[in-house]
Design an enzyme around this catalytic site. Structure first.
Site, PDB file in Angstrom:
ATOM      1  CB  ALA A  46      -8.463   9.547  -8.385  1.00 40.70           C
ATOM      2  CD  GLU A 130     -17.794  -7.218   6.607  1.00 33.74           C
ATOM      3  OE1 GLU A 130     -16.999  -7.558   6.936  1.00 33.74           O
ATOM      4  OE2 GLU A 130     -18.675  -6.263   7.234  1.00 33.74           O
ATOM      5  CB  VAL A 133     -10.852  -7.090   9.398  1.00 30.08           C
ATOM      6  CG1 VAL A 133     -10.601  -8.265   9.689  1.00 30.08           C
ATOM      7  CG2 VAL A 133     -10.609  -5.460   9.500  1.00 30.08           C
ATOM      8  N   GLY A 135     -11.198  -9.858   3.683  1.00 30.40           N
ATOM      9  CA  GLY A 135     -11.481  -9.893   3.009  1.00 30.40           C
ATOM     10  C   GLY A 135     -13.565  -9.695   2.206  1.00 30.40           C
ATOM     11  N   GLY A 188       1.938 -16.552  -6.341  1.00 36.62           N
ATOM     12  CA  GLY A 188       1.477 -14.470  -6.175  1.00 36.62           C
ATOM     13  C   GLY A 188       0.934 -14.839  -4.881  1.00 36.62           C
ATOM     14  CE  LYS A 206      -6.194  -7.200   6.877  1.00 39.83           C
ATOM     15  NZ  LYS A 206      -5.572  -9.156   6.786  1.00 39.83           N
ATOM     16  N   GLY A 308      -7.533 -10.789  -2.730  1.00 35.48           N
ATOM     17  CA  GLY A 308      -8.020 -10.665  -3.529  1.00 35.48           C
ATOM     18  C   GLY A 308      -9.127  -9.403  -3.650  1.00 35.48           C
TER      19      GLY A 308
END
Length: 433
Positions: A46, A130, A133, A135, A188, A206, A308
């Protein structure tokens, strides 16, 4: 469910994280099927604007997210669109209909995680998060499962890569906040609008999730004291260096007695000085790290890339595998543990330490007057450094631990002294500096 039938997935969102999830599902399809016991099949994605995803099979794309999550052939809904709505309505519908949910939505979990957990219980479905928080760092599952037999007393973490990059750059180069933010934006690491990061909203969400898991108590973002790091200056960083410290934006969740001796929870996010000997002091660049203290296990540290597309996608994929295996075996993940129902301790009752820099008149009796203000508010001074130039002097004071309300009142009283020209810095101190 027969193991010959694929486990079918609905993906909500195909941005940086969503596209990484879709790619990893394709690249690792054979290994994932072996781990799960059946193929994982992406049945639909979606998105708001299908024309912005030319690399995706058009047959998978839809703008009707609700129709996708309520399709009877969907087993697991994977949500990576973020925000509160429409994510909340979509996930509640999925869970109540018995579909497992994997989400990376920290804001939604911190604001209304209780509704999601209740819907999962109602639909006898799994809720995994998971990736919400830190990554790719395996953190929430250890708190929820591995440490379930222990008593966690404190969780201290660097959980926002953007702010950690900025503060690490300021520490390494002596740059000011705006210069370091510009560098983070060019590389970035920072969004065009960095407010959620630098004002601590992201870290506070978090922190609420971590505290909920660590202390078996429902904690929301509204329960978290939040202070951003836009006021941290190059002078603050230089002062920290003189003390053998650095400055980090920390989330701190503690379990302990309140003023009446009752077991309670304190959760806060703010910049703080920590000694360079502390394990979190060496966490640089855009990395995340979380330091957990438990009665039996002692001190544990979790470290890695906290953001990321691919790292976060890795955490999402791990949850998908767990949810898919549960679907095949007819079991569920451990349900929410919120039996403790501990009260939230306000920031005023939290025991903290302050680093305070004052520009004062350089005349006799100044130090005694300033010390008298601290004594008036029952705050003990740990160290004082004084330097003078012409008619003005600088006092740098570090306190012993005291209720935060007492320390805040001390700063307010200092600001009203005619001998205090300005208060140039007020920072909390953590970790025994």
């Amino acid at each position: 469910m027969s193991q010959s039938r694929p486990v079918r997935l609905a993906l909500l969102g195909c941005g940086v994280v969503g596209s990484a999830v879709a790619r990893l599902l394709e690249e690792q399809s054979a290994e994932l099927a072996a781990r799960v016991g059946a193929p994982l099949e992406l049945a639909g994605i979606a998105v708001r604007r299908p024309n912005r995803h030319p690399g995706v099979d058009p047959a998978l794309l839809t703008t009707d997210a609700y129709a996708l999550v309520t399709r009877p052939d969907i087993d697991i809904v994977v949500e990576v669109i973020g925000g509160i709505e429409p994510a909340r309505g979509l996930l509640l519908a999925a869970l109540k209909s018995g579909k497992s949910v994997v989400t990376a939505n920290k804001a939604l979990l911190a604001e209304d995680g209780a509704a999601l957990h209740d819907a999962a219980a109602e639909g006898n479905a799994d809720l995994y998060y998971e990736a919400s928080v830190a990554g790719a760092i395996p953190l929430l599952r250890p708190l929820r499962e591995s440490l379930h037999g222990d008593r966690v007393t404190q969780v201290t973490g660097i959980v926002n890569g953007t702010t950690n990059f900025i503060l690490s750059s300021m520490d390494a180069t002596g740059a000011g906040f705006n210069e370091a933010l510009d560098e983070a934006t060019e590389l970035g690491y920072a969004e065009a609008d960095p407010t959620a990061d630098v004002e601590g909203f992201d870290a506070a969400a978090k922190a609420a999730i971590l505290a909920s898991l660590a202390f078996h108590t429902r904690v929301t973002a509204a329960d978290v004291f939040r202070e951003g790091m836009t006021g941290v200056t190059a002078a603050d960083m230089a002062s920290a260096k003189e003390m053998g410290c650095t400055i980090k934006l920390l989330c701190i969740a503690q379990r302990g007695p309140d003023v009446d001796g009752r077991d309670s929870v304190s959760v806060r996010v703010h910049p703080a000085m920590i000694p360079r000997s502390h394990p979190l002091a060496g966490v640089g660049d855009a990395f995340n790290a979380v330091f957990v203290e438990a009665e039996a296990a002692g001190q544990l540290m979790f470290y890695g890339r906290g953001a990321g597309g691919t790292p976060t996608g890795s955490a999402v994929l791990g949850d998908i595998v767990a949810a898919a295996r549960n679907r095949l075996s007819g079991t569920r993940a451990p349900s929410e543990s919120n039996y403790a129902h501990l009260p939230i301790r306000p920031i005023g009752e939290a025991v903290t330490r302050y680093h305070i820099s004052l520009d004062v008149d350089d005349r006799q009796g100044v130090l005694a007057t300033v010390a008298g203000v601290f004594a008036q508010h029952e705050v003990s001074i740990a160290t004082v450094r004084q330097s003078g130039r012409e008619e003005e002097a600088k006092l740098v004071i570090v306190t012993h631990g005291a209720p935060d309300a007492n320390l805040a009142a001390t700063v307010e009283s200092l600001s009203r002294l005619d001998i205090v020209r300005s208060i140039t810095s007020v920072l909390r101190v953590e970790g025994g500096a």
